[in-house]
Design a protein around this motif. Structure first.
Motif, PDB file in Angstrom:
ATOM      1  N   GLN A 144      -5.283   4.106  -1.746  1.00 12.96           N
ATOM      2  CA  GLN A 144      -6.405   4.934  -1.313  1.00 12.96           C
ATOM      3  C   GLN A 144      -5.885   5.845  -0.221  1.00 12.96           C
ATOM      4  O   GLN A 144      -6.196   5.713   0.951  1.00 12.96           O
ATOM      5  N   ALA A 145      -4.992   6.753  -0.650  1.00 14.04           N
ATOM      6  CA  ALA A 145      -4.359   7.686   0.273  1.00 14.04           C
ATOM      7  C   ALA A 145      -3.828   6.918   1.488  1.00 14.04           C
ATOM      8  O   ALA A 145      -3.318   5.816   1.357  1.00 14.04           O
ATOM      9  N   CYS A 146      -3.975   7.495   2.687  1.00  9.46           N
ATOM     10  CA  CYS A 146      -3.399   6.883   3.886  1.00  9.46           C
ATOM     11  C   CYS A 146      -4.169   5.665   4.366  1.00  9.46           C
ATOM     12  O   CYS A 146      -3.703   4.950   5.256  1.00  9.46           O
ATOM     13  N   TYR A 147      -5.337   5.416   3.800  1.00  2.23           N
ATOM     14  CA  TYR A 147      -6.139   4.261   4.172  1.00  2.23           C
ATOM     15  C   TYR A 147      -5.635   2.971   3.510  1.00  2.23           C
ATOM     16  O   TYR A 147      -6.024   1.879   3.887  1.00  2.23           O
ATOM     17  N   ALA A 187       0.850  -1.188   0.000  1.00  6.48           N
ATOM     18  CA  ALA A 187       0.000   0.000   0.000  1.00  6.48           C
ATOM     19  C   ALA A 187       0.884   1.237   0.000  1.00  6.48           C
ATOM     20  O   ALA A 187       1.788   1.353   0.839  1.00  6.48           O
ATOM     21  N   THR A 188       0.643   2.133  -0.938  1.00  4.21           N
ATOM     22  CA  THR A 188       1.459   3.342  -1.020  1.00  4.21           C
ATOM     23  C   THR A 188       0.746   4.405  -1.821  1.00  4.21           C
ATOM     24  O   THR A 188      -0.039   4.106  -2.721  1.00  4.21           O
ATOM     25  N   TYR A 233       1.940   8.358   6.007  1.00  6.67           N
ATOM     26  CA  TYR A 233       0.787   8.090   5.159  1.00  6.67           C
ATOM     27  C   TYR A 233       0.200   6.710   5.472  1.00  6.67           C
ATOM     28  O   TYR A 233      -0.401   6.510   6.516  1.00  6.67           O
ATOM     29  N   THR A 234       0.376   5.729   4.590  1.00  8.13           N
ATOM     30  CA  THR A 234      -0.278   4.429   4.765  1.00  8.13           C
ATOM     31  C   THR A 234       0.175   3.687   6.018  1.00  8.13           C
ATOM     32  O   THR A 234      -0.565   2.880   6.568  1.00  8.13           O
ATOM     33  N   ALA A 251     -12.338  10.635   0.253  1.00  6.35           N
ATOM     34  CA  ALA A 251     -11.812  10.265   1.570  1.00  6.35           C
ATOM     35  C   ALA A 251     -12.467   8.964   2.014  1.00  6.35           C
ATOM     36  O   ALA A 251     -13.577   8.657   1.597  1.00  6.35           O
ATOM     37  N   GLU A 252     -11.749   8.215   2.868  1.00  3.85           N
ATOM     38  CA  GLU A 252     -12.306   6.978   3.405  1.00  3.85           C
ATOM     39  C   GLU A 252     -11.807   6.772   4.820  1.00  3.85           C
ATOM     40  O   GLU A 252     -10.640   7.017   5.131  1.00  3.85           O
TER      41      GLU A 252
END
Length: 385
Positions: free
Chosen positions: A109-112, A77-78, A277-278, A309-310
């Motif tokens: 998905q951004a930091c999620y 994830a990145t 972030y992730t 956003a999530e």
């Protein structure tokens, strides 16, 4: 069937800057950074490191010859990907010398993103209990020199092994996801640096947190006093504090004090590294586990957030013997080298970035296990030491 996090490891760069030095260089009161944002140090990335090398470095701390043969999937994830098509997981799998009969995917998905990978990994293991999945959250947070977001930069990676009979955290069944199409943070394809509406993003984060937790309460009947800790995404330490305060309000009873103390323990490493972030939520989990007293059976709430956003709220139950399955992060942080602000700015400006020309980096000063040596014929070049 018990499924969850069996092992955890964290890796960052060998360099950092002090936030007092940065504040003085930017003619800002240091307390704006130290107290207002809640940061003391910030990881600095040399040109010879990127999301791939950081992710591989974190994973390498977990891998044994036996475990390499047992991993069936690698999920990276990145939001600091190095190619618009080829997955960072491809490079990571190669650097780690993993078998070819393996699934490799990059998730964004951004930091999620790392939480999405964690949920996917849980599903894969539920379908095939013999599988072990390597999940990596790896990122470099960049906003630009002398920008409002500069103080919330950072870099690093967290690696997790997801399996049955986990030795760190059993993931519980109920979780709540919440998403909207908004513009609180983004990075266009033409930009190396992120763009953010800071105040708006903080408010969205708090709103998503409250919405997810409220829905979780409706579904489970659980209350704040049921939790030993509630940890959140940590782009900077003060944001997590604001998020928890959004749930607690003016409460100052024993429950509120316990949750605030637990959150503070989760912020220790973020304060020293900056934004991952992730990986931020999971560095917070490591920090909590290594900087507070614990007992097996603790119920830990986790709120993951990614701009755009999530959000998702889920829980885990702490397992006995968890401490032996995590690397000593504080020891690693103590080995880093402090840079001057001028040295940091030089490293920041010398990243490979979006340029298309061939380049060969001087790698003589980088003693890392995995190194980005440059670019040739539009292809990134990596080296294993």
């Amino acid at each position: 069937m018990n499924i969850g996090i069996d092992q955890l490891a964290f890796s960052t760069t060998d360099y950092y800057i002090d936030m007092v030095d940065l504040a003085k260089a930017r003619n800002v009161d240091p307390n704006k950074y130290l107290i207002g944002i809640g940061q003391s140090k910030q990881a600095v990335v040399p040109p010879t490191q990127d999301a791939v090398t950081l992710g591989a470095s974190a994973a390498a701390k977990l891998l044994t010859p036996t475990l390499k043969k047992e991993i069936t999937t690698v999920l990276v994830a990145t939001e600091s990907g190095v190619d618009n098509s080829k997955a960072a997981a491809s490079y990571v799998k190669h650097l780690l010398d993993l078998p070819d009969f393996i699934r490799i995917v990059e998730i964004k998905q951004a930091c999620y993103g790392a939480t999405a990978a964690l949920i996917m990994a849980k599903g894969l293991v539920a379908l095939n209990p013999q599988e072990k999945v390597l999940v990596i959250g790896t990122d470099i947070a960049r906003y630009g020199i002398n920008t409002p977001g500069e103080v919330t930069q950072g870099a690093g990676a967290v690696a997790m092994i997801i399996s049955t009979n986990p030795r760190i955290l059993k993931l519980n069944q109920t979780s709540v996801s919440y998403s909207k199409d908004i513009m609180d943070f983004w990075r266009p394809l033409y930009s190396e640096n992120a763009m953010v509406d800071g105040h708006y993003s903080t408010q969205v984060f708090i709103d998503f947190f409250k919405n997810c937790f409220g829905r979780y309460q409706q579904q489970t009947g659980m209350q704040l006093n049921d939790f030993d800790a509630i940890l959140t995404h940590l782009p900077f330490t003060k944001m997590a504090t604001k998020g928890l305060n959004g749930l607690l309000g003016d409460r100052d009873d024993k429950v509120a004090q316990r949750l605030r103390t637990s959150l503070k323990a989760s912020q220790v490493y973020c304060r020293e590294v900056g934004n991952l972030y992730t990986g931020s939520l999971y560095l917070g989990l490591i920090s909590y586990l290594q900087n507070a007293p614990h007992h097996a059976g603790e119920l830990i709430g986790l709120f993951s957030y990614g701009s755009g956003a999530e959000g998702e709220f889920f829980t885990g139950t702490l397992q006995p013997g968890f401490a032996n399955q995590i690397n000593d992060v504080q020891n690693d942080l103590n080995q880093r080298q402090k840079l001057s602000i001028k040295q940091y700015e030089t490293m920041f400006n010398n990243q490979l970035g979006l340029q298309e020309k061939d380049i060969q980096f001087d790698t003589s000063h980088d003693k890392s296990h995995f190194i980005l040596t440059g670019q040739k014929n539009h292809q990134r070049q990596y080296q294993v030491n």
